[in-house]
Motif scaffolding. Structure first.
Motif, mmCIF file in Angstrom:
data_model
loop_
_atom_site.group_PDB
_atom_site.id
_atom_site.type_symbol
_atom_site.label_atom_id
_atom_site.label_comp_id
_atom_site.label_asym_id
_atom_site.label_seq_id
_atom_site.Cartn_x
_atom_site.Cartn_y
_atom_site.Cartn_z
ATOM 1 N N ALA A 181 0.824 -1.213 0.000
ATOM 2 C CA ALA A 181 0.000 0.000 0.000
ATOM 3 C C ALA A 181 0.849 1.250 0.000
ATOM 4 O O ALA A 181 0.544 2.238 -0.644
ATOM 5 C CB ALA A 181 -0.940 -0.021 1.220
ATOM 6 N N ASP A 182 1.984 1.169 0.759
ATOM 7 C CA ASP A 182 2.876 2.358 0.782
ATOM 8 C C ASP A 182 3.517 2.595 -0.575
ATOM 9 O O ASP A 182 3.835 3.722 -0.927
ATOM 10 C CB ASP A 182 3.962 2.142 1.855
ATOM 11 N N GLN A 183 3.755 1.593 -1.341
ATOM 12 C CA GLN A 183 4.408 1.757 -2.643
ATOM 13 C C GLN A 183 3.463 2.317 -3.690
ATOM 14 O O GLN A 183 3.869 2.569 -4.812
ATOM 15 C CB GLN A 183 4.955 0.394 -3.102
ATOM 16 N N ASN A 184 2.163 2.671 -3.544
ATOM 17 C CA ASN A 184 1.212 3.237 -4.518
ATOM 18 C C ASN A 184 0.692 4.561 -3.952
ATOM 19 O O ASN A 184 -0.359 4.623 -3.345
ATOM 20 C CB ASN A 184 0.060 2.273 -4.738
ATOM 21 N N PRO A 185 1.450 5.733 -4.196
ATOM 22 C CA PRO A 185 1.111 7.022 -3.557
ATOM 23 C C PRO A 185 -0.172 7.611 -4.096
ATOM 24 O O PRO A 185 -0.817 8.394 -3.427
ATOM 25 C CB PRO A 185 2.299 7.913 -3.889
ATOM 26 N N LYS A 186 -0.594 7.415 -5.359
ATOM 27 C CA LYS A 186 -1.792 8.015 -5.912
ATOM 28 C C LYS A 186 -3.037 7.594 -5.156
ATOM 29 O O LYS A 186 -4.051 8.274 -5.194
ATOM 30 C CB LYS A 186 -1.953 7.622 -7.388
ATOM 31 N N SER A 187 -2.901 6.407 -4.492
ATOM 32 C CA SER A 187 -4.080 5.934 -3.760
ATOM 33 C C SER A 187 -4.119 6.470 -2.348
ATOM 34 O O SER A 187 -5.064 6.230 -1.628
ATOM 35 C CB SER A 187 -4.126 4.379 -3.745
ATOM 36 N N SER A 188 -3.069 7.281 -2.013
ATOM 37 C CA SER A 188 -3.011 7.797 -0.647
ATOM 38 C C SER A 188 -3.832 9.068 -0.543
ATOM 39 O O SER A 188 -3.920 9.858 -1.514
ATOM 40 C CB SER A 188 -1.572 8.064 -0.229
ATOM 41 N N PRO A 189 -4.446 9.375 0.553
ATOM 42 C CA PRO A 189 -5.257 10.590 0.756
ATOM 43 C C PRO A 189 -4.443 11.873 0.603
ATOM 44 O O PRO A 189 -4.913 12.856 0.067
ATOM 45 C CB PRO A 189 -5.795 10.428 2.166
ATOM 46 N N GLY A 190 -3.187 11.910 0.987
ATOM 47 C CA GLY A 190 -2.334 13.123 0.891
ATOM 48 C C GLY A 190 -2.084 13.517 -0.534
ATOM 49 O O GLY A 190 -2.095 14.689 -0.906
ATOM 50 N N TYR A 191 -1.848 12.498 -1.326
ATOM 51 C CA TYR A 191 -1.581 12.802 -2.742
ATOM 52 C C TYR A 191 -2.809 13.405 -3.388
ATOM 53 O O TYR A 191 -2.736 14.363 -4.170
ATOM 54 C CB TYR A 191 -1.157 11.501 -3.434
ATOM 55 N N GLN A 192 -3.952 12.864 -3.129
ATOM 56 C CA GLN A 192 -5.192 13.370 -3.729
ATOM 57 C C GLN A 192 -5.477 14.791 -3.273
ATOM 58 O O GLN A 192 -5.923 15.632 -4.064
ATOM 59 C CB GLN A 192 -6.352 12.438 -3.347
ATOM 60 N N HIS A 193 -5.166 15.162 -2.063
ATOM 61 C CA HIS A 193 -5.379 16.523 -1.561
ATOM 62 C C HIS A 193 -4.462 17.518 -2.280
ATOM 63 O O HIS A 193 -4.891 18.616 -2.688
ATOM 64 C CB HIS A 193 -5.130 16.540 -0.050
ATOM 65 N N SER A 194 -3.186 17.108 -2.510
ATOM 66 C CA SER A 194 -2.229 17.996 -3.217
ATOM 67 C C SER A 194 -2.679 18.236 -4.643
ATOM 68 O O SER A 194 -2.554 19.329 -5.193
ATOM 69 C CB SER A 194 -0.838 17.367 -3.203
ATOM 70 N N GLY A 195 -3.201 17.262 -5.329
ATOM 71 C CA GLY A 195 -3.673 17.418 -6.706
ATOM 72 C C GLY A 195 -4.813 18.415 -6.799
ATOM 73 O O GLY A 195 -4.880 19.237 -7.717
ATOM 74 N N ARG A 196 -5.711 18.319 -5.825
ATOM 75 C CA ARG A 196 -6.820 19.265 -5.863
ATOM 76 C C ARG A 196 -6.345 20.704 -5.670
ATOM 77 O O ARG A 196 -6.824 21.633 -6.308
ATOM 78 C CB ARG A 196 -7.865 18.887 -4.782
ATOM 79 N N LYS A 197 -5.352 20.919 -4.840
ATOM 80 C CA LYS A 197 -4.792 22.284 -4.637
ATOM 81 C C LYS A 197 -4.150 22.816 -5.929
ATOM 82 O O LYS A 197 -4.290 23.985 -6.281
ATOM 83 C CB LYS A 197 -3.767 22.275 -3.501
ATOM 84 N N LEU A 198 -3.422 21.939 -6.639
ATOM 85 C CA LEU A 198 -2.762 22.358 -7.890
ATOM 86 C C LEU A 198 -3.803 22.777 -8.923
ATOM 87 O O LEU A 198 -3.648 23.804 -9.611
ATOM 88 C CB LEU A 198 -1.929 21.192 -8.438
ATOM 89 N N TYR A 199 -4.897 22.023 -9.018
ATOM 90 C CA TYR A 199 -5.950 22.383 -9.957
ATOM 91 C C TYR A 199 -6.547 23.740 -9.619
ATOM 92 O O TYR A 199 -6.851 24.563 -10.503
ATOM 93 C CB TYR A 199 -7.044 21.313 -9.973
ATOM 94 N N ARG A 200 -6.744 23.983 -8.317
ATOM 95 C CA ARG A 200 -7.325 25.261 -7.906
ATOM 96 C C ARG A 200 -6.410 26.441 -8.287
ATOM 97 O O ARG A 200 -6.854 27.472 -8.788
ATOM 98 C CB ARG A 200 -7.603 25.265 -6.397
ATOM 99 N N TRP A 201 -5.106 26.307 -8.054
ATOM 100 C CA TRP A 201 -4.153 27.398 -8.410
ATOM 101 C C TRP A 201 -4.119 27.620 -9.918
ATOM 102 O O TRP A 201 -4.030 28.760 -10.388
ATOM 103 C CB TRP A 201 -2.750 27.055 -7.910
#
Length: 332
Positions: A23-43
């Motif tokens: 599970a640790d080796q697949n970051p896209k499925s992690s909640p932190g990664y998904q939160h960072s992507g949403r911030k980038l889209y907003r900017w």
């Protein structure tokens, strides 16, 4: 048996760890990664919005500026149109005025041409009358001239419209002549004895008096006589104010001299041109015989005084005898 159970127990313990590692080796499925992507889209969306605002602002400012430029250009065009209309109107008015002036000037030119022709005719008539008047004044009271055998005259050569023959032999030899030069006058005798002999030959005595009266610029003018004592005595007895002078001195209105010296040529010519009178006598045939290589018309001293007025002494002998004075100016 117990060992086998321990092994299976350990296997069960290890399996959850393996699942965590995966599970640790697949970051896209992690909640932190998904939160960072949403911030980038907003900017990204914010930046695009800001760019749209800036673009809209720039377009608005350009439209405002363009409208101002268009309005200014239209105003200048209107002013230029008004100026052009005014200039066109002024040009048309000035053109019409110039055409009117040109028409007037043409009429004046034509009238001046007519007046010029009329005045030239009058001047020609006056010149003829002046020549006739001068001829009659110089020969008043004289019916004939007795040219004595003792003095051999030369022929006088006339040129120009001002020269007037006064005494002419039947063969056309001119012995006495008169002319105008500038504002002054000249009388020429083809031998000095015809001037000096005025005291003894009545016809020449009358002629000399007539000549002095005609030559005088005004009635009170003095007469200067150089080297001709008989002439001075005759004029004094005739009532003229006479001064015996060796050269022209600027104090007389008429200057009398012989033709054998060329002293004061320019002074005497200036005097005559300014309104003075010159009475001169001589003959050139003897001078020519002494200097046969010289041009008599150019070099003879007397001609330097008389030739500008259209009268020249020549080296040719003239006829002698008694010659009638015609009523009209002789035609040579």
């Amino acid at each position: 048996m117990e060992m086998c159970d321990d092994i299976y127990a350990n296997v069960d313990t290890i399996q959850p760890s393996a699942s965590k590692t995966t599970a640790d080796q697949n970051p896209k499925s992690s909640p932190g990664y998904q939160h960072s992507g949403r911030k980038l889209y907003r900017w990204t969306a914010v930046c695009l919005g800001l760019l749209c605002v800036l673009l809209l602002t720039a377009i608005t400012l350009l439209c405002i500026h363009y409208n101002g430029v268009v309005n200014e250009t239209m105003e200048k065009h209107r002013e230029l149109s008004e100026t052009l209309s005014l200039l066109t109107a002024n040009y048309t008015a000035e053109r019409d005025q110039l055409e009117t002036i040109n028409t007037i000037l043409k009429k004046q030119r034509d009238q001046l041409s007519i007046d010029k022709d009329r005045f030239q005719k009058i001047i020609s008539e006056l010149a003829v009358e002046s020549r006739v008047g001068s001829y009659k004044a110089l020969l008043r009271g004289i019916g004939e001239f007795p040219f004595p055998q003792g003095a051999q005259p030369c022929q006088l050569q006339l040129s120009g419209e001002n020269a007037i023959p006064l005494a002419v032999s039947p063969s056309g030899h001119v012995l006495l002549a008169a002319s105008r030069y500038g504002r002054g006058k000249v009388v020429v005798a083809a031998h000095e004895d015809y001037i000096q002999g005025a005291i003894v030959i009545p016809a020449f005595g009358q002629f000399v008096k007539n000549a002095i009266e005609w030559l005088k610029p005004h009635s009170h003018a003095a007469v200067g006589v150089s080297g001709m004592s008989y002439l001075a005595d005759h004029l004094t007895k005739s009532g003229f104010k006479v001064k015996s002078i060796s050269n022209y001195d600027g104090t007389v209105g008429v200057f009398c001299r012989e033709a054998y010296s060329d002293e004061q040529v320019q002074e005497v010519l200036d005097f005559v041109r300014g309104g003075g009178g010159l009475l001169i006598g001589g003959q050139a045939w003897h001078w020519a015989s002494q200097d046969p290589g010289l041009d008599v018309l150019q070099e003879f001293p007397g001609n330097k005084f008389t030739r500008p007025a259209g009268i020249s002494f020549t080296s040719k002998y003239a006829d002698r005898g008694t010659f009638k004075v015609p009523q009209e100016i002789p035609i040579l």
